[in-house]
Write a protein that holds these residues in place. Structure first.
Motif, PDB file in Angstrom:
ATOM      1  N   SER A  72       0.836  -1.199   0.000  1.00 53.08           N
ATOM      2  CA  SER A  72       0.000   0.000   0.000  1.00 53.08           C
ATOM      3  C   SER A  72       0.870   1.248   0.000  1.00 53.08           C
ATOM      4  O   SER A  72       1.894   1.321   0.679  1.00 53.08           O
ATOM      5  CB  SER A  72      -0.928   0.008   1.217  1.00 53.08           C
ATOM      6  OG  SER A  72      -0.181  -0.033   2.423  1.00 53.08           O
ATOM      7  N   ARG A  75      -3.454   5.934  -1.371  1.00 50.81           N
ATOM      8  CA  ARG A  75      -4.757   5.262  -1.441  1.00 50.81           C
ATOM      9  C   ARG A  75      -4.733   4.034  -2.343  1.00 50.81           C
ATOM     10  O   ARG A  75      -5.756   3.413  -2.599  1.00 50.81           O
ATOM     11  CB  ARG A  75      -5.799   6.248  -1.978  1.00 50.81           C
ATOM     12  CG  ARG A  75      -6.019   7.464  -1.082  1.00 50.81           C
ATOM     13  CD  ARG A  75      -6.813   8.552  -1.795  1.00 50.81           C
ATOM     14  NE  ARG A  75      -8.084   8.045  -2.308  1.00 50.81           N
ATOM     15  CZ  ARG A  75      -8.850   8.686  -3.187  1.00 50.81           C
ATOM     16  NH1 ARG A  75      -8.456   9.863  -3.655  1.00 50.81           N
ATOM     17  NH2 ARG A  75      -9.993   8.173  -3.583  1.00 50.81           N
ATOM     18  N   THR A  76      -3.544   3.671  -2.821  1.00 55.33           N
ATOM     19  CA  THR A  76      -3.388   2.624  -3.828  1.00 55.33           C
ATOM     20  C   THR A  76      -2.739   1.380  -3.249  1.00 55.33           C
ATOM     21  O   THR A  76      -1.917   1.461  -2.335  1.00 55.33           O
ATOM     22  CB  THR A  76      -2.526   3.151  -5.002  1.00 55.33           C
ATOM     23  OG1 THR A  76      -3.178   4.277  -5.581  1.00 55.33           O
ATOM     24  CG2 THR A  76      -2.309   2.087  -6.073  1.00 55.33           C
ATOM     25  N   ASP A  94      -7.491   3.716  -5.587  1.00 50.51           N
ATOM     26  CA  ASP A  94      -8.585   4.205  -4.733  1.00 50.51           C
ATOM     27  C   ASP A  94      -9.178   3.107  -3.844  1.00 50.51           C
ATOM     28  O   ASP A  94     -10.373   3.118  -3.544  1.00 50.51           O
ATOM     29  CB  ASP A  94      -9.693   4.836  -5.585  1.00 50.51           C
ATOM     30  CG  ASP A  94      -9.202   6.063  -6.346  1.00 50.51           C
ATOM     31  OD1 ASP A  94      -8.299   6.739  -5.833  1.00 50.51           O
ATOM     32  OD2 ASP A  94      -9.721   6.317  -7.452  1.00 50.51           O
ATOM     33  N   GLY A  96      -8.232   2.837  -0.759  1.00 41.82           N
ATOM     34  CA  GLY A  96      -8.463   3.619   0.446  1.00 41.82           C
ATOM     35  C   GLY A  96      -9.171   4.922   0.132  1.00 41.82           C
ATOM     36  O   GLY A  96      -8.937   5.529  -0.911  1.00 41.82           O
ATOM     37  N   GLU A  97     -10.041   5.337   1.043  1.00 38.64           N
ATOM     38  CA  GLU A  97     -10.655   6.656   0.903  1.00 38.64           C
ATOM     39  C   GLU A  97      -9.624   7.736   1.223  1.00 38.64           C
ATOM     40  O   GLU A  97      -9.648   8.831   0.658  1.00 38.64           O
ATOM     41  CB  GLU A  97     -11.866   6.776   1.820  1.00 38.64           C
ATOM     42  CG  GLU A  97     -12.982   5.810   1.451  1.00 38.64           C
ATOM     43  CD  GLU A  97     -14.200   5.966   2.346  1.00 38.64           C
ATOM     44  OE1 GLU A  97     -14.208   6.860   3.214  1.00 38.64           O
ATOM     45  OE2 GLU A  97     -15.158   5.176   2.181  1.00 38.64           O
ATOM     46  N   GLU A  98      -8.722   7.409   2.176  1.00 35.43           N
ATOM     47  CA  GLU A  98      -7.563   8.244   2.485  1.00 35.43           C
ATOM     48  C   GLU A  98      -6.358   7.306   2.562  1.00 35.43           C
ATOM     49  O   GLU A  98      -6.439   6.164   2.120  1.00 35.43           O
ATOM     50  CB  GLU A  98      -7.801   9.026   3.778  1.00 35.43           C
ATOM     51  CG  GLU A  98      -8.954  10.022   3.698  1.00 35.43           C
ATOM     52  CD  GLU A  98      -9.150  10.815   4.989  1.00 35.43           C
ATOM     53  OE1 GLU A  98      -8.192  10.886   5.791  1.00 35.43           O
ATOM     54  OE2 GLU A  98     -10.252  11.339   5.189  1.00 35.43           O
ATOM     55  N   GLU A  99      -5.239   7.769   3.111  1.00 38.92           N
ATOM     56  CA  GLU A  99      -4.035   6.944   3.121  1.00 38.92           C
ATOM     57  C   GLU A  99      -4.282   5.619   3.836  1.00 38.92           C
ATOM     58  O   GLU A  99      -4.848   5.568   4.930  1.00 38.92           O
ATOM     59  CB  GLU A  99      -2.879   7.683   3.814  1.00 38.92           C
ATOM     60  CG  GLU A  99      -1.588   6.875   3.774  1.00 38.92           C
ATOM     61  CD  GLU A  99      -0.419   7.594   4.421  1.00 38.92           C
ATOM     62  OE1 GLU A  99       0.700   7.505   3.896  1.00 38.92           O
ATOM     63  OE2 GLU A  99      -0.636   8.250   5.468  1.00 38.92           O
ATOM     64  N   ILE A 100      -3.833   4.534   3.221  1.00 36.20           N
ATOM     65  CA  ILE A 100      -3.985   3.189   3.778  1.00 36.20           C
ATOM     66  C   ILE A 100      -2.898   2.947   4.827  1.00 36.20           C
ATOM     67  O   ILE A 100      -1.727   3.259   4.616  1.00 36.20           O
ATOM     68  CB  ILE A 100      -3.898   2.131   2.666  1.00 36.20           C
ATOM     69  CG1 ILE A 100      -5.061   2.299   1.679  1.00 36.20           C
ATOM     70  CG2 ILE A 100      -3.901   0.719   3.253  1.00 36.20           C
ATOM     71  CD1 ILE A 100      -4.907   1.482   0.418  1.00 36.20           C
ATOM     72  N   ASP A 116      -7.791   2.498   6.619  1.00 35.93           N
ATOM     73  CA  ASP A 116      -7.251   3.790   6.185  1.00 35.93           C
ATOM     74  C   ASP A 116      -7.531   4.921   7.171  1.00 35.93           C
ATOM     75  O   ASP A 116      -8.190   4.747   8.193  1.00 35.93           O
ATOM     76  CB  ASP A 116      -7.733   4.138   4.780  1.00 35.93           C
ATOM     77  CG  ASP A 116      -9.220   4.460   4.693  1.00 35.93           C
ATOM     78  OD1 ASP A 116      -9.807   4.904   5.694  1.00 35.93           O
ATOM     79  OD2 ASP A 116      -9.805   4.268   3.615  1.00 35.93           O
ATOM     80  N   SER A 118      -9.416   7.434   6.993  1.00 38.95           N
ATOM     81  CA  SER A 118     -10.794   7.899   7.123  1.00 38.95           C
ATOM     82  C   SER A 118     -11.545   7.145   8.210  1.00 38.95           C
ATOM     83  O   SER A 118     -12.649   7.537   8.594  1.00 38.95           O
ATOM     84  CB  SER A 118     -11.539   7.737   5.792  1.00 38.95           C
ATOM     85  OG  SER A 118     -11.856   6.373   5.545  1.00 38.95           O
TER      86      SER A 118
END
Length: 376
Positions: A72, A75-76, A94, A96-100, A116, A118
């Motif tokens: 990770s 977000r990928t 995408d 993750g909605e934010e950083e994983i 993540d 979020s």
């Protein structure tokens, strides 16, 4: 003494994972998108730069296909073939909605869970390469997520909202939520004069191979233990003080004498190994398993009917006794082995390296360290 692996990174190493293949390939992820594969003797095998802007926050090998690695960054999630690391096989954008923060692949290799910033846990169908479920209940960063062994649809998550949650994937709401601050309030651990109060923000959660015992490392320096029944109800919880500062890592070790050895790491620079085999909470799980394995006695149908009500009452009273005495705290738990690593611990990865039980530890430096567990 530890062995230091050099030459793999130029930036601080954030995470590590080990393949179950016979050669035990090790992967480490670092800041600035660095990913390195190592042989089990500590030699860098290959390197890849995944991102110019994002750190590699977690790496996870597929249990069913050990040559497949997931990493990770932002977000990928990059899907990689360890036999040819020149470029990702594919990119799952995408996820993750934010950083994983954390990745975990279930035992069948069919599902990947990502936690993540979020507060969400997103579940990816790896064959379809798309998100099929979003689990949204944490009120703050979701720091850790793991699948339960033998239960491919069951997920445990933990976050900086001080909550541990158990999920059944067909549902979008947790089966139960447990607040670590409740443990802290009930146990009312005394603090020394001038000692700063650290809330039990949950940094890492892991599950023993039995699937019913959870360990959560928290900012209060405690390891919080939870035990569930076969129907996934929360039965018992306990705590023990593991670190003088925040506990950042807790991982069960599957390759020692029994499955209830636990490795922890903390912000105090300590790496420790704990034998939870005699812990009351674990002992209850062992008793339950031993009762389950006993062959059923032969009896006449009439006596079975007559005794069924009494048996049910005994079982219920036993469960109620467990639930009623669910709180336990040990001030006497001591590590069986400990290492003064000297640096804040980012990751602890149990591994069998060159046929020897070991702990791979990453910190703020660019070089992972390996500690031998031969003393056990």
């Amino acid at each position: 003494m530890s062995r230091v692996w050099t030459g793999g990174h130029a930036t601080p190493v954030l995470c590590a994972g080990v393949s179950s293949e016979s050669d035990h390939v090790v992967a480490t992820g670092a800041e600035a998108g660095e990913l390195t594969l190592w042989s089990h003797d500590g030699s860098p095998v290959s390197k890849l730069h995944l991102s110019a802007d994002d750190d590699v926050t977690c790496v996870a090998f597929s249990p069913s296909t050990p040559g497949v690695l997931y990493a990770s960054h932002g977000r990928t999630v990059s899907v990689l073939d360890t036999r040819n690391l020149k470029e990702p096989v594919t990119e799952l954008a995408d996820v993750g909605e934010e950083e994983i923060n954390w990745l975990c692949v279930n035992e069948s290799g069919a599902l990947l869970a990502a936690a993540d910033d979020s507060g969400a846990v997103r579940v990816v169908d790896l064959q379809l390469e798309k998100v099929i479920r979003t689990l949204r209940k944490h009120d703050n960063i979701c720091s850790s997520v793991t699948f339960r062994p033998h239960r491919p649809q069951s997920v445990v998550s933990a976050g900086l909202d001080m909550q541990v949650m158990l999920w059944n994937l067909p549902k979008v709401r947790p089966l139960w939520t447990y607040g670590l601050q409740d443990t802290q309030a009930e146990d009312a651990h005394p603090q020394r004069a001038g000692q700063m109060f650290n809330p039990p923000l949950a940094h890492c959660v892991d599950v023993a191979s039995c699937g019913n015992v959870f360990a959560c490392a928290a900012e209060d320096g405690f390891i919080h233990l939870l035990r569930v029944s076969e129907d996934s109800r929360l039965r018992e919880r306990g705590t023990f003080k593991a670190h003088s500062q925040g506990a950042s890592q807790a991982h069960f070790i599957s390759f020692l004498s029994h499955p209830y050895w636990l490795a922890t790491g903390g912000n105090d620079g300590l790496v420790a190994l704990w034998d939870l085999g005699e812990d009351a909470l674990v002992a209850n799980e062992r008793k339950r398993k031993s009762r389950k394995k006993k062959p059923k006695a032969k009896a006449k149908a009439v006596s079975q009917v007559q005794g069924s009500d009494q048996t049910q009452k005994q079982q219920m009273s036993g469960e109620e006794a467990e639930a009623g005495s669910a709180s336990s705290s040990s001030g006497t738990t001591k590590p069986k082995l400990s290492f003064n690593h000297g640096e804040k611990v980012n990751w602890v990865c149990p591994a069998v390296l060159k046929g020897k039980p070991s702990l791979l530890v990453t910190d703020q430096s660019s070089s992972p360290s390996v500690y031998s567990l031969d003393e056990l």
